[in-house]
Design a protein around this motif. Structure first.
Motif, PDB file in Angstrom:
ATOM      1  N   ALA A  25      -0.291  -7.228 -14.461  1.00 52.76           N
ATOM      2  CA  ALA A  25      -0.514  -6.578 -13.157  1.00 52.76           C
ATOM      3  C   ALA A  25      -0.788  -7.567 -12.032  1.00 52.76           C
ATOM      4  O   ALA A  25      -0.528  -7.269 -10.861  1.00 52.76           O
ATOM      5  CB  ALA A  25      -1.653  -5.573 -13.265  1.00 52.76           C
ATOM      6  N   GLY A  64       0.850 -10.197 -11.496  1.00 52.46           N
ATOM      7  CA  GLY A  64       2.099 -10.879 -11.154  1.00 52.46           C
ATOM      8  C   GLY A  64       2.425 -12.068 -12.029  1.00 52.46           C
ATOM      9  O   GLY A  64       3.469 -12.689 -11.871  1.00 52.46           O
ATOM     10  N   GLU A  74      15.399 -10.299 -17.964  1.00 49.54           N
ATOM     11  CA  GLU A  74      14.697  -9.111 -18.442  1.00 49.54           C
ATOM     12  C   GLU A  74      15.246  -8.674 -19.787  1.00 49.54           C
ATOM     13  O   GLU A  74      16.458  -8.719 -20.027  1.00 49.54           O
ATOM     14  CB  GLU A  74      14.847  -7.967 -17.445  1.00 49.54           C
ATOM     15  N   TYR A 123       2.801 -13.784 -16.060  1.00 51.50           N
ATOM     16  CA  TYR A 123       3.323 -13.376 -17.364  1.00 51.50           C
ATOM     17  C   TYR A 123       2.420 -13.956 -18.439  1.00 51.50           C
ATOM     18  O   TYR A 123       1.771 -14.975 -18.227  1.00 51.50           O
ATOM     19  CB  TYR A 123       4.748 -13.899 -17.563  1.00 51.50           C
ATOM     20  N   ARG A 133       5.395 -11.146 -21.321  1.00 51.57           N
ATOM     21  CA  ARG A 133       5.095  -9.820 -20.790  1.00 51.57           C
ATOM     22  C   ARG A 133       4.506  -9.952 -19.396  1.00 51.57           C
ATOM     23  O   ARG A 133       3.639 -10.793 -19.151  1.00 51.57           O
ATOM     24  CB  ARG A 133       4.099  -9.136 -21.724  1.00 51.57           C
ATOM     25  N   TRP A 134       4.973  -9.101 -18.484  1.00 49.13           N
ATOM     26  CA  TRP A 134       4.491  -9.086 -17.105  1.00 49.13           C
ATOM     27  C   TRP A 134       3.093  -8.497 -17.070  1.00 49.13           C
ATOM     28  O   TRP A 134       2.794  -7.515 -17.762  1.00 49.13           O
ATOM     29  CB  TRP A 134       5.432  -8.246 -16.244  1.00 49.13           C
ATOM     30  N   GLY A 176       9.138  -4.764 -17.995  1.00 48.82           N
ATOM     31  CA  GLY A 176       7.912  -5.553 -18.053  1.00 48.82           C
ATOM     32  C   GLY A 176       7.998  -6.745 -19.005  1.00 48.82           C
ATOM     33  O   GLY A 176       7.015  -7.445 -19.207  1.00 48.82           O
ATOM     34  N   ARG A 188      10.333 -10.028  -8.110  1.00 45.52           N
ATOM     35  CA  ARG A 188      10.603  -8.732  -8.732  1.00 45.52           C
ATOM     36  C   ARG A 188       9.851  -8.580 -10.045  1.00 45.52           C
ATOM     37  O   ARG A 188       9.754  -9.527 -10.814  1.00 45.52           O
ATOM     38  CB  ARG A 188      12.087  -8.576  -9.072  1.00 45.52           C
ATOM     39  N   LYS A 189       9.403  -7.373 -10.288  1.00 46.91           N
ATOM     40  CA  LYS A 189       8.838  -7.039 -11.602  1.00 46.91           C
ATOM     41  C   LYS A 189       9.964  -6.442 -12.430  1.00 46.91           C
ATOM     42  O   LYS A 189      10.621  -5.502 -11.994  1.00 46.91           O
ATOM     43  CB  LYS A 189       7.713  -6.020 -11.470  1.00 46.91           C
TER      44      LYS A 189
END
Length: 180
Positions: free
Chosen positions: A111, A113, A160, A115, A108-109, A140, A135-136
């Motif tokens: 905030a 940057g 993703e 995971y 999971r991403w 997420g 890239r995000k």
């Protein structure tokens, strides 16, 4: 393609900038696995030559090796009477297959940057060679193929995914509340 290291040949300097532009022609927004598939399909369809690979910043040796590995896998599947099915260009279906096989490699991403892995809640960083390096992912969530530890833990070959797929195909709790 995941078994072949560094199929993209990106040298330093001005040549590297041109090679990076060539690599972007294969880039899939969803991530590295589909980007590699795009490169493989283009090689099989249009290339199969060292000059074509050189013009597209690809390793002829690596691409040829990928073709050989795929041929071997196909023979094993036929020998074991396993069905040969293709996703027929359906990227969503392919990403669901990746989740089924690599669900324990979900992440999971965050905030900042980084995971966080679904298994062990490890802090991980995207490897600079990844399409998703800057890239995000919209959802997420990603699934990754491998980890590499240098000064920090980095994940490579990232795609993703939707978090619900981890529950549906991978039997992994994501921490996301289920809706009724």
């Amino acid at each position: 393609m995941a078994s072949v290291q560094d199929v993209f040949v990106i040298p330093d300097g001005a040549a590297g900038a041109l090679a990076e532009l060539e690599r972007r022609k294969f880039t899939a927004e969803e991530g590295d696995h589909l980007t590699l598939l795009n490169a493989y399909n283009a090689f099989v369809r249009y290339g199969r030559s060292s000059s074509w690979c050189k013009n597209h910043a690809l390793s002829f040796r690596g691409m040829s090796r990928a073709v050989s590995i795929r041929s071997q896998l196909k023979k094993y599947m036929q020998r074991l009477n396993l069905p040969l099915e293709s996703c027929q260009g359906d990227g969503k279906r392919l990403r669901k297959c990746l989740v089924a096989g690599y669900s324990r490699n979900g992440a999971r991403w965050m905030a900042d940057g980084t995971y966080r892995s679904v298994r062990g809640d490890q802090v991980m960083h995207v490897h600079p060679t990844s399409v998703l390096f800057t890239r995000k992912p919209a959802s997420g969530w990603v699934v990754f193929h491998e980890m590499e530890e240098t000064k920090k833990l980095q994940i490579r070959l990232i795609t993703e995914i939707e978090p619900d797929w981890l529950l549906e195909y991978g039997n992994v709790a994501t921490g996301k509340k289920a809706s009724s």
